[in-house]
Design an enzyme around this catalytic site. Structure first.
Site, PDB file in Angstrom:
ATOM      1  N   CYS A 136      53.275  61.115  -0.421  1.00  0.00           N
ATOM      2  CA  CYS A 136      52.712  61.415   0.896  1.00  0.00           C
ATOM      3  C   CYS A 136      51.620  60.420   1.248  1.00  0.00           C
ATOM      4  O   CYS A 136      50.490  60.528   0.783  1.00  0.00           O
ATOM      5  CB  CYS A 136      52.166  62.843   0.911  1.00  0.00           C
ATOM      6  SG  CYS A 136      51.373  63.272   2.461  1.00  0.00           S
ATOM      7  N   CYS A 139      48.583  61.868   3.020  1.00  0.00           N
ATOM      8  CA  CYS A 139      47.667  62.604   2.133  1.00  0.00           C
ATOM      9  C   CYS A 139      46.830  61.639   1.297  1.00  0.00           C
ATOM     10  O   CYS A 139      45.633  61.829   1.129  1.00  0.00           O
ATOM     11  CB  CYS A 139      48.418  63.507   1.155  1.00  0.00           C
ATOM     12  SG  CYS A 139      49.804  64.405   1.828  1.00  0.00           S
ATOM     13  N   ASP A 140      47.456  60.624   0.747  1.00  0.00           N
ATOM     14  CA  ASP A 140      46.804  59.840  -0.307  1.00  0.00           C
ATOM     15  C   ASP A 140      46.503  58.390   0.059  1.00  0.00           C
ATOM     16  O   ASP A 140      45.836  57.697  -0.705  1.00  0.00           O
ATOM     17  CB  ASP A 140      47.685  59.860  -1.569  1.00  0.00           C
ATOM     18  CG  ASP A 140      47.852  61.274  -2.104  1.00  0.00           C
ATOM     19  OD1 ASP A 140      46.884  62.053  -1.994  1.00  0.00           O
ATOM     20  OD2 ASP A 140      48.935  61.604  -2.610  1.00  0.00           O
TER      21      ASP A 140
END
Ligand code: NDP
Length: 314
Positions: A136, A139-140
């Site tokens: 992701c 997300c990261d």
């Protein structure tokens, strides 16, 4: 087989499931929630979540899920371990088999079983989970500012993730197993024309290396051909974007799904084609796949369930 009647059954324990449980608990419809295979859902595999509103300093994924769980319990949600293994949605009450040993008969059902990111199946993906391997970018990606990353995949998701990461990282390699991108033309053009993205066609990743997290990837170019070449590339982050698999299998005989398996819902609502059966979160969302959007749809599903029960005088 043992049976139990419930007013509102929620399957899944990601942000969608727990949020549905919070709202259903507060609406006094006595929700029962089964946590499924991965209690807490996909966020338990991330380290820090920085984009969930309300946490200016960020929050650990597992901690966020623990907080949502406690909040649901505070309002009386009955949260249980167990996996839904079969369904019969042919008529109400809807029958869900848990662990092949118990049947729950539910007046309303909220499916929040999520989706599972696909991985290549390399041992190193597990070894470096949370240490440079991610599925992701939203997300990261932030952790890879000015660093070098690789994205695996040649579809729209991979292109989107590569472009997103190129806004943060110093260099993005797109590892594509074929000699062409499967993504839409416009995404292909954006990727091919981006100064920070280098597309490695006909490449396969076969492993990762590094002492303290990912420091590089083992690559094979033109695998299996006479001119096959193996080499290593230094990277800091390895992103998988080879598709997601929605966890909708057991519901497919009764609900409409798209070609990938995402449950079809009616417009903006969480309503499926079966009255009293709702789908929330990633299992019904091929587009956004964010914790906050999942939580929002879980809220909608619980409100719909409450209205459905109330209209039936239950
Ligand atoms: P896709 O299935 O479209 O693409 C998956 C990609 O991963 C393909 O390039 C595939 O390669 C590659 N792949 C699969 N398995 C492996 C493997 N084991 N090793 C190496 N590569 C692998 O998935 P997406 O998630 O990209 O997209 C899903 C759907 O969502 C699509 O319909 C897409 O159009 C849509 N979408 C739309 C967006 C938009 O419109 N903005 C954004 C994101 C997704 P190969 O081509 O060789 O099979």
């Amino acid at each position: 087989m043992e049976t139990e009647k419930v007013k509102c059954l929620i399957i899944g324990s990601g942000p969608a499931g727990y949020t549905a449980a919070i709202y259903a608990g507060r609406a006094n419809i006595s929700p029962v929630l089964y946590e499924g295979l991965q209690p807490g859902g996909q966020l338990t595999t991330t380290t820090e979540v920085e984009n969930f509103p309300g946490y200016p300093e960020g929050v650990d994924g597992p901690k966020l899920m623990e907080d949502l769980r406690s909040q649901a319990q505070r309002f009386g949600a009955d949260i249980r371990y167990g996996i839904a293994t079969a369904s019969d949605l042919s008529q109400a009450p809807y029958k869900i088999t848990i662990d092949e040993e118990k049947i729950i008969e539910a007046e309303t059902l909220i499916i929040a079983t999520g989706a599972t990111a696909k991985y290549l199946g390399l041992e190193d993906e597990k070894k470096y989970a949370g240490m440079g391997v991610s599925a992701c970018a939203t997300c990261d990606g932030f952790f890879y500012r000015k660093k070098v990353v690789a994205v695996v995949g040649g579809g729209d998701t991979a292109c989107e993730e590569a472009i997103y990461l190129a806004g943060l990282a110093s260099k993005v390699y797109l590892i594509v197993r074929k000699s062409f991108l499967r993504a839409s033309k416009i995404m292909q053009e954006r990727v091919m024309n981006h100064s920070k993205i280098e597309v490695l066609f006909e490449h396969n990743a076969t492993g990762l290396f590094g002492n303290n997290g990912v420091e590089g990837v083992h690559l094979v170019k033109r695998k299996g051909e006479s001119d096959e070449v193996c080499y290593d590339l230094a990277i800091d982050g390895f992103f998988l974007a080879i598709g997601h698999q929605p966890n909708s299998e057991i519901f497919k005989p009764y609900l409409d799904t798209d070609e990938v398996g995402y449950i079809k819902i009616k417009g903006d609502s969480p309503c499926t084609k079966v009255p009293g059966v709702f789908a929330a979160g990633d299992v019904a969302d091929p587009h956004y796949r964010q914790a906050i959007t999942a939580a929002g749809s879980g809220c909608k599903a619980a409100i719909e369930a409450e209205r459905f029960l109330s209209a039936k005088g239950l």
